[in-house]
Design a protein around this motif. Sequence first.
Motif, short mmCIF file in Angstrom:
data_model
loop_
_atom_site.label_atom_id
_atom_site.label_comp_id
_atom_site.label_asym_id
_atom_site.label_seq_id
_atom_site.Cartn_x
_atom_site.Cartn_y
_atom_site.Cartn_z
N ILE A 53 0.85 -1.18 0.00
CA ILE A 53 0.00 0.00 0.00
C ILE A 53 0.90 1.24 0.00
CG2 ILE A 53 -1.99 -0.97 1.18
CD1 ILE A 53 -0.43 0.50 3.68
N GLY A 54 0.29 2.38 -0.23
CA GLY A 54 1.04 3.62 -0.11
C GLY A 54 0.30 4.51 0.87
N ILE A 55 1.06 5.30 1.64
CA ILE A 55 0.37 6.14 2.61
C ILE A 55 1.02 7.52 2.67
CG2 ILE A 55 1.73 5.25 4.54
CD1 ILE A 55 -0.97 5.46 6.18
N TYR A 104 13.13 4.88 -1.35
CA TYR A 104 13.15 3.95 -0.21
C TYR A 104 12.34 2.67 -0.47
CZ TYR A 104 13.22 2.36 4.63
OH TYR A 104 13.42 1.62 5.76
N GLY A 105 11.13 2.87 -0.98
CA GLY A 105 10.25 1.72 -1.22
C GLY A 105 10.75 0.81 -2.32
N ARG A 107 14.08 0.40 -2.86
CA ARG A 107 15.21 -0.30 -2.25
C ARG A 107 14.73 -1.51 -1.45
NH1 ARG A 107 17.97 4.17 0.91
NH2 ARG A 107 18.33 2.52 2.42
N THR A 108 13.63 -1.32 -0.69
CA THR A 108 13.15 -2.45 0.10
C THR A 108 12.66 -3.57 -0.81
OG1 THR A 108 10.89 -1.64 0.21
CG2 THR A 108 12.37 -0.91 1.96
N ARG A 109 12.25 -3.22 -2.02
CA ARG A 109 11.78 -4.25 -2.94
C ARG A 109 12.91 -4.77 -3.83
NH1 ARG A 109 7.54 -1.18 -1.63
NH2 ARG A 109 5.41 -1.97 -1.83
N ARG A 153 6.64 9.45 -3.06
CA ARG A 153 7.22 8.30 -2.37
C ARG A 153 6.20 7.16 -2.27
NH1 ARG A 153 9.15 9.12 3.77
NH2 ARG A 153 6.90 9.15 4.10
N ALA A 154 4.93 7.55 -2.08
CA ALA A 154 3.89 6.52 -1.97
C ALA A 154 3.53 5.96 -3.35
CB ALA A 154 2.65 7.10 -1.29
N VAL A 195 5.96 3.09 -5.71
CA VAL A 195 5.95 1.64 -5.51
C VAL A 195 4.72 0.99 -6.14
CG1 VAL A 195 7.31 1.76 -3.40
CG2 VAL A 195 4.83 1.85 -3.25
N LEU A 200 6.20 1.18 2.96
CA LEU A 200 6.97 1.13 1.71
C LEU A 200 7.70 -0.20 1.58
CD1 LEU A 200 8.29 4.77 1.84
CD2 LEU A 200 6.73 3.84 0.14
N GLY A 201 7.39 -1.15 2.44
CA GLY A 201 7.92 -2.50 2.27
C GLY A 201 9.11 -2.82 3.15
#
Lengths: 374, 283, 269
Positions: free
Chosen positions: A92-94, A113-114, A116-118, A161-162, A165, C173-174
Motif C-alpha cells: 500500500i502507499g500512505i 526507499y520503497g 530499495r526495500t523491494r 514516495r507513496a 511503488v 513502503l515495504g
Amino acid sequence: MLTEISAIAPQDTRDDVAVQIDGVSKSFSGTVALEPIRLKVRRGEFLTLLGPSGCGKTTLLNLIAGFLEADEGELFIDRDLVTQVPPHQRKIGIVFQNYALFPHMSVAQNVAYGLRTRRVPKAETAERVREVLALVKLEDFADRRPRQLSGGQQQRVALARALVVRPRVLLLDEPFSALDRNLRSAMQVELREIQSRLGLTTVFVTHDQSEALSMSDRIAVMSRGRIRQIGTPSQIYDRPENHFVSTFVGDANLFAATLLEKTDATASLDIGKTRLSLTTFQEELPEPGPVTLFVRPEQCSLTGLDQPGAIAATVALSVYQGSYAELHLDCSVAENGRVMLRVPASEAMEPGTNVGIALPERGPAIYTTTERET
Amino acid sequence: MSKRPFLGWFASPSILIAFGIAASFLAIVQFSLRAHVPGALDPGGFTLDNFTTLWKTVYGKAFVTTVLLCWWTALFTLLIGYPLAYAMVRAKSARLRSAILLISLTPLFLGEIVRTYSWMIVLGNRGFLNATLMQLGVIDRPLDLMFTMTGVVIALVHFTLPIVVVMLAAALSHIDRNLERAATSLGAGRIRCFLTVTLPLSIPGIVAATSTAFAWTFSAFATPQMIGGGKVQTISTLVYQVGFASFNFPLAASLSLVGLLFTIAVLALFNTGIRKLERIGAH
Amino acid sequence: MKKSALDHLLDWSGRILLAAILGFVLLPFVVVAIASFNDGAILSFPPKSWSFRWYANAFEYRDFGSGLVNSLRIAAIGASIALIAGAGFAYVFNRYDFMFKRLLNTVLMSPLIIPNFTIGLGLLILSAAVQLPRSIWLVIAVHVVIVLPFVVRSVYVSLKNFERRYEQAAESLGGTPLHVLLTITLPLLLPGLISGALFAAILSFNEFTASLYVVNQRTQTLPVAMYNYVREYADPTLAALSVIYVAAVAAMLLLVHKFFRLEKVLNVD
C-alpha cells in the motif's frame, strides 16, 4: 506523459473491489474505537472517511495499513486476505498529515526507499524516481533535504514516495491540514488529477467536510466508531439519512416538531402552533410523536408573518459575508433557539426585526429526536 | 505477524543486569543477618545482632548527623539554586544564559574528589579563606571550617547545586510565559507576579529538586569523609569504616540496609508530595 | 518602557546576587588553580613563590597514569555495555507490554535511589559470595549498574519524542522490521544514543564511592588514586591535577555545547 502514467498505474484489474472490510472492529483497552465495519472500496475510487476527531476514521485507516491489528473481522486488498499480513507486505502507499519524510535522506532517497526495500535494480530505481518526481513537478529538487522544502513541496514528495511503488491502495491521512488555505485547494486539485489519471484506489481521511465534498467519489460519514452514511457527496449533502449526518455535513436548521400523521413520504406535523404538510426524500419516517425537522439554510426563505405556514422569528444578528449575508434569527421553536439563513447582502436586516420563515414543501427531512448525538 | 520484533534481543542484556542488581541487594540483606566473626572475612551464622547493635549511640549519632546534613544542604542549595536557575532561564542575553549554564553545570561533570579537594584548600586552617580573612584583619585566629558540619555543608551545597539547578531550570523553563504576561497585564508588579504566579507554578520542580538534593547528600561519601575527617561521621563514612577498618561486613551491610530503607521512605514521602501538587495544578 | 526606582533596585540586587552565586560556584576552582602554582610543598596564601613543578609531578606520579588508563578503559567499556543494554531496554519499555515490565524498570532504575556506597558494598559482597576475582570486570559491572539509568532515560526521552510515523511510512513502503530499525530508527535516534553514552562515560569516569569498594591496587581508577594521594601527601600535586581535570571537562562541555546545545540535552530549553 502517457508512458509515465502507465509505468505507475496499477496493473491488476481482476475485479471491481479493491478493498473489502468485513466486520472489522477495534477496541483500545476496553474502549470501543471501531464497531464492526463493513465497507467495500471500488477499484479506482476516491473514498473519503469523514468524521469528527475520535470517530474511528484514523483507526480504520491504520487497520487498512496494518499498523493496528483488528480484534475481529477480515480485511481484503485485491481479494487477498491481509488481516494478519504485516504492513510491509501489504503493498500500500500512505501519505501522512505531517508527511513523515525521512529527515536524514534526500528527496530522491526518500522516494527510492520503497524501491530499495523491494530490491529493484539500481538503474530502474533511478528511472522510476525520475519519472515520479516529474509527475509531481519536483525534478529539480531530487538532492534537497525535506526541511529545505516548502509545505506543498514536502507533500508532493510524500505523494511521490507513496506512488512510486505502485501501491494497490493509496491511503491519505489528513494530508492537507498542515497547508495554508490557498495552497490547500491547489494541492487538492493536483492530487485529484493525479489520482484519477492513474486510476488509483484511494482512501482519504479528513474531518473537513468541504474537502470531503469537493474531492470524493463517495463519502463514508463516521461517528462513534460507526459508519453513519455512505454515498456520493450530493447524496450526503442533499439526503442525509440521520440527524448526525445532517448536522455534521453542511449547515442545518433544526426545528422541534410533533409528527401527527405520515403516509409514505408525506407527513403532517406541528411546529409550535404552525401546522405543515411536507414531502421528504426519506424512505421511512419515524413514528408519530416528537421529532426533529431538518432544513438546509438555502431551502428556507423569508416571508411575511401573516403568510400561512410562516414560523415567527426575530433577527438577532446579520453577518456580512461578501456576496451574501447570514441572518441569525432567534426562533422559539428551533432546537437550539437559532435559525440561520442566507440572503443577498443588500437584503440584510436590522436586529430586532420580526420576520416569518417559510419552509419548502419538498426536501426537509424528519428524524427521531432521540437520535441526537455528536 | 510478529507484533513485538526484537523484544527478546533488546530486553535480554538489561534483564541480566537487573538480576545482578537484585542479587547484590539480596547479598546485602543476607549479610546483614549474619554474625561477624572477628578476623575472618566469611560471616558466621544467622542472627539479628547487627540490627540491635545499630541502637548504639555512635550509629544513632551518624543517622542524626546525616539527616541534619541533608536538611541544611537541601535548604541552602535551594536558596542559592533558585536564583541561579531563574537567571539561567530568564536572562535577556543569550550569551549570559549560556555562560551561566556552563559555569553552573561544569561542576556536575567534575566528580566528588576534585571538588572536595578544592574545598579543602579553601576551608583549611591555612587555606584560602582563613589566610585571606586573617590578612585583612577580619579575624585573628583561623575559623574552624575543616572537620566541622559547617565546612561539610558548604562543600555539599556546592556538590549538590548543579543537579538542583538543572531540575529547577527545567521546571522554570516549562512555565508558560503568557501566564506571567497575563498577571502583569492585570496590574501585578514584578514581585507580586513572581510570588503569585512563577513561584507557585515551580513548586513541583522545587519539591523534586529537594528530593534529589536529599538523595545526593545522603549518598555523598568523599565530601564528609575528606572534609569531615572522621569528626563528622555520616552513614556513608561509617559503612566504609566498619567495612574496611574493622572488616565487619555484616554490620556494614545492615547499616546500609537501614540507610537504604530510610532513603526509600523519605523519597516516597517526597513523591506523594509531588503527585499531590501535580494534581492541584491539574492540567 | 520606563523603569521605576524599584525596578532598578530589583535589577541591581539581582545582578549582585547572581555574581555572588557564580563566585561561590567558581571559588574553589580559582583557589585550586592558584594553589597549583604554589612552589612550596605546604600550601600558603598567597603563594610565596611560583612554579610548575607540581604539574610535572602530577604527570610523573605512576598511580595517576595507571589510574587514568584504568578509568578510560572502564568508562569506554562500561558506557558501551550500558548503551547496548540501556537503549535496548528503553526501546522495549517504550514500545511493548510484557511480563514484569514495571518490576524490571524499577530494578534497573533503582541505582538512582540506592546510594553508591551501598551499590559498591552489595556487588563486593556478591562477588565474594560467588568467588569472582576482584578484576577490572567487577569495577566495570559496578559502573554499568550506576550509569545504566542515565542511558535509559536519555534514550527513552528520544524515543518518546520520536515520530512513529517515520517507521510506519517505511513499513508501508515495504521495509521489514529489521530494515526499518537499521535505516530509520537508529539513524534518527543517534543524537540521543550518543548523548546518553557520553553522559554515561563522564559519570563513569568520575565515579568514586562505589569504585572505592571494589578496586584493588591494580584496578584503581583515577578518582581513587587521587583520593589515596590526598590521604598520603599534602603537597599541591593534586591541585595541579585538578586544574587539568577542570580544563579538560570544561573543554569537552564547550565542545558538546557547540554540537548539541546543552539546554536541549538537559531539557531546560
